[in-house]
Design an enzyme around this catalytic site. Structure first.
Site, PDB file in Angstrom:
ATOM      1  N   SER A   1     -25.504 -35.427   7.553  1.00 15.16           N
ATOM      2  CA  SER A   1     -25.441 -34.011   7.928  1.00 15.16           C
ATOM      3  C   SER A   1     -24.062 -33.420   7.639  1.00 15.16           C
ATOM      4  O   SER A   1     -23.046 -33.933   8.098  1.00 15.16           O
ATOM      5  CB  SER A   1     -25.755 -33.842   9.421  1.00 15.16           C
TER       6      SER A   1
ATOM      7  N   HIS B   1     -29.031 -30.410   5.375  1.00 14.43           N
ATOM      8  CA  HIS B   1     -29.530 -31.321   4.342  1.00 14.43           C
ATOM      9  C   HIS B   1     -30.165 -30.472   3.242  1.00 14.43           C
ATOM     10  O   HIS B   1     -31.228 -29.874   3.439  1.00 14.43           O
ATOM     11  CB  HIS B   1     -30.552 -32.296   4.933  1.00 14.43           C
TER      12      HIS B   1
ATOM     13  N   HIS C   1     -35.668 -38.479   8.181  1.00 13.15           N
ATOM     14  CA  HIS C   1     -35.498 -39.111   9.481  1.00 13.15           C
ATOM     15  C   HIS C   1     -36.855 -39.344  10.150  1.00 13.15           C
ATOM     16  O   HIS C   1     -37.813 -38.600   9.917  1.00 13.15           O
ATOM     17  CB  HIS C   1     -34.660 -38.233  10.416  1.00 13.15           C
TER      18      HIS C   1
ATOM     19  N   TYR D   1     -37.437 -38.742  13.216  1.00 14.99           N
ATOM     20  CA  TYR D   1     -37.732 -37.651  14.147  1.00 14.99           C
ATOM     21  C   TYR D   1     -38.369 -36.442  13.463  1.00 14.99           C
ATOM     22  O   TYR D   1     -38.905 -35.560  14.137  1.00 14.99           O
ATOM     23  CB  TYR D   1     -36.488 -37.225  14.931  1.00 14.99           C
ATOM     24  N   GLU D   2     -38.325 -36.388  12.134  1.00 14.33           N
ATOM     25  CA  GLU D   2     -39.026 -35.322  11.415  1.00 14.33           C
ATOM     26  C   GLU D   2     -40.524 -35.563  11.356  1.00 14.33           C
ATOM     27  O   GLU D   2     -41.281 -34.717  10.864  1.00 14.33           O
ATOM     28  CB  GLU D   2     -38.475 -35.197   9.996  1.00 14.33           C
TER      29      GLU D   2
ATOM     30  N   ALA E   1     -23.185 -38.475   9.897  1.00 16.49           N
ATOM     31  CA  ALA E   1     -22.468 -37.820  10.984  1.00 16.49           C
ATOM     32  C   ALA E   1     -22.911 -38.522  12.267  1.00 16.49           C
ATOM     33  O   ALA E   1     -24.104 -38.702  12.502  1.00 16.49           O
ATOM     34  CB  ALA E   1     -22.821 -36.337  11.029  1.00 16.49           C
TER      35      ALA E   1
ATOM     36  N   MET F   1     -28.902 -41.122  14.151  1.00 20.50           N
ATOM     37  CA  MET F   1     -30.364 -41.137  14.027  1.00 20.50           C
ATOM     38  C   MET F   1     -30.808 -41.460  12.601  1.00 20.50           C
ATOM     39  O   MET F   1     -31.882 -41.015  12.169  1.00 20.50           O
ATOM     40  CB  MET F   1     -30.924 -39.777  14.454  1.00 20.50           C
ATOM     41  N   SER F   2     -30.002 -42.218  11.882  1.00 18.23           N
ATOM     42  CA  SER F   2     -30.327 -42.459  10.474  1.00 18.23           C
ATOM     43  C   SER F   2     -29.723 -43.769   9.994  1.00 18.23           C
ATOM     44  O   SER F   2     -29.382 -44.645  10.785  1.00 18.23           O
ATOM     45  CB  SER F   2     -29.775 -41.303   9.612  1.00 18.23           C
TER      46      SER F   2
ATOM     47  N   ASN G   1     -18.810 -35.722  16.886  1.00 17.04           N
ATOM     48  CA  ASN G   1     -18.778 -35.358  18.305  1.00 17.04           C
ATOM     49  C   ASN G   1     -18.499 -36.614  19.111  1.00 17.04           C
ATOM     50  O   ASN G   1     -18.771 -37.729  18.646  1.00 17.04           O
ATOM     51  CB  ASN G   1     -20.107 -34.728  18.747  1.00 17.04           C
TER      52      ASN G   1
ATOM     53  N   HIS H   1     -26.318 -29.680  17.375  1.00 15.58           N
ATOM     54  CA  HIS H   1     -26.325 -29.886  15.923  1.00 15.58           C
ATOM     55  C   HIS H   1     -25.378 -28.926  15.202  1.00 15.58           C
ATOM     56  O   HIS H   1     -24.746 -29.293  14.198  1.00 15.58           O
ATOM     57  CB  HIS H   1     -27.747 -29.727  15.383  1.00 15.58           C
TER      58      HIS H   1
END
Length: 295
Positions: free
Chosen positions: A40, A71, A93, A95-96, A123, A226-227, A250, A264
């Site tokens: 990201s 993206h 991902h 989560y998509e 990220a 998450m990746s 973060n 995000h």
């Protein structure tokens, strides 16, 4: 996807992978030896390529579509530091709503295109209290939380044309490339903002609770995201040399009552601010890899 494909645990046949790779080879003169996956806000790496040839994911046969802000959804071929590269500007991902065999589809395409090495970037939230926003972590190892629950991109019958049934992961992140990156970072003056540590992947899309952050840190994770890990598993299954970076965008919340909350938009903004540093590191690293015959 055909019902038989769903039962196999993979929606793609070897012929479909080959169809996509052959289509790309027919539409560009570039023959990449190195592939790079951008996290990201880190798509600026694609802008560094010379003689670029760009494909939108929607135009590539069988390719999934990226749905996440930050993206771009483009595959860019070109040269970086004299090395023919392929940059994936926008990843997929779980989560998509994508199964992991679709999330990792591009990695097997890289293999069929002739790539020998893969650089992954992401990220990530900083779990290690010593990490600050904008720091870079060279990934030494990972913790695959979905994998511990049986969610793995290699689930289903194994195709020996890509790799073995039981690939080792104890050496997933290439030691020689890690050492080289740390040396390059020192030369560039990154100092205390460059680390080496362990990345943990979760399913997302929500950010972690305080208890989850504490738990993951106690497990030994320094960053969380998450990746990345599914792609690394498939890359190693294919025999690719793998190297990875986390850009800390973060700080994970480890204390109750803290006012910080991850979102995000802030991740993308932090990524934009620090991305130039990561781009510089990757550029010099690729140049050194070429000089040492590592790509």
């Amino acid at each position: 996807m055909e019902p038989a494909a769903a039962a196999r645990g993979s929606g793609y046949t070897y012929e479909q992978y080959k169809e996509t790779a052959d289509w790309l080879l027919a539409h560009t003169h570039h023959r990449p030896s190195l592939a790079i996956i951008c996290g990201s806000g880190l798509g600026g790496l694609a802008d560094l390529l010379k003689d670029p040839v760009t494909f939108n994911y929607k135009d590539i046969p069988n390719f999934p579509q990226s749905t996440v802000a930050g993206h771009a959804g483009q595959l860019v071929f070109g040269t970086l530091a004299g090395v023919t590269c392929l940059v994936m500007n926008g990843r997929f991902h779980m989560y998509e709503g994508y199964p992991l065999w679709k999330v990792t589809f591009p990695v097997r395409i890289f293999c069929l295109l002739g790539a020998k090495s893969l650089i992954v970037t992401n990220a990530a939230g900083g779990l290690n209290p010593g990490y600050q926003v904008g720091d870079i972590m060279v990934i030494r190892d990972h913790i695959n939380m979905p994998g511990m629950a049986g969610v793995n991109p290699l689930t289903g019958p194994n195709d020996e044309r890509f790799g073995p049934r039981f690939p080792a992961m104890s050496d997933a992140y290439d030691e020689e490339l890690r050492s080289l990156a740390l040396a390059v970072g020192k030369e560039l003056g990154f100092g205390a903002s460059l680390h080496e540590g362990t990345y943990c992947t979760l399913g997302g899309p929500n950010y972690e609770t305080v208890a989850e952050c504490r738990f993951l840190h106690k497990l030994g994770a320094d960053t969380v995201g998450m990746s990345t890990v599914p792609e690394v598993i498939v890359a190693r299954h294919c025999g690719l040399r793998v190297f990875g970076f986390s850009l800390v965008t973060n700080k994970s919340v480890l204390e109750y009552g803290a006012r910080e909350r991850a979102n995000h938009a802030e991740v993308l903004e932090a990524g934009r601010h620090a991305a130039r540093k990561l781009e510089r590191l990757v550029s010099v690293l690729v140049e050194r890899m070429k000089g040492k015959g590592l790509v």
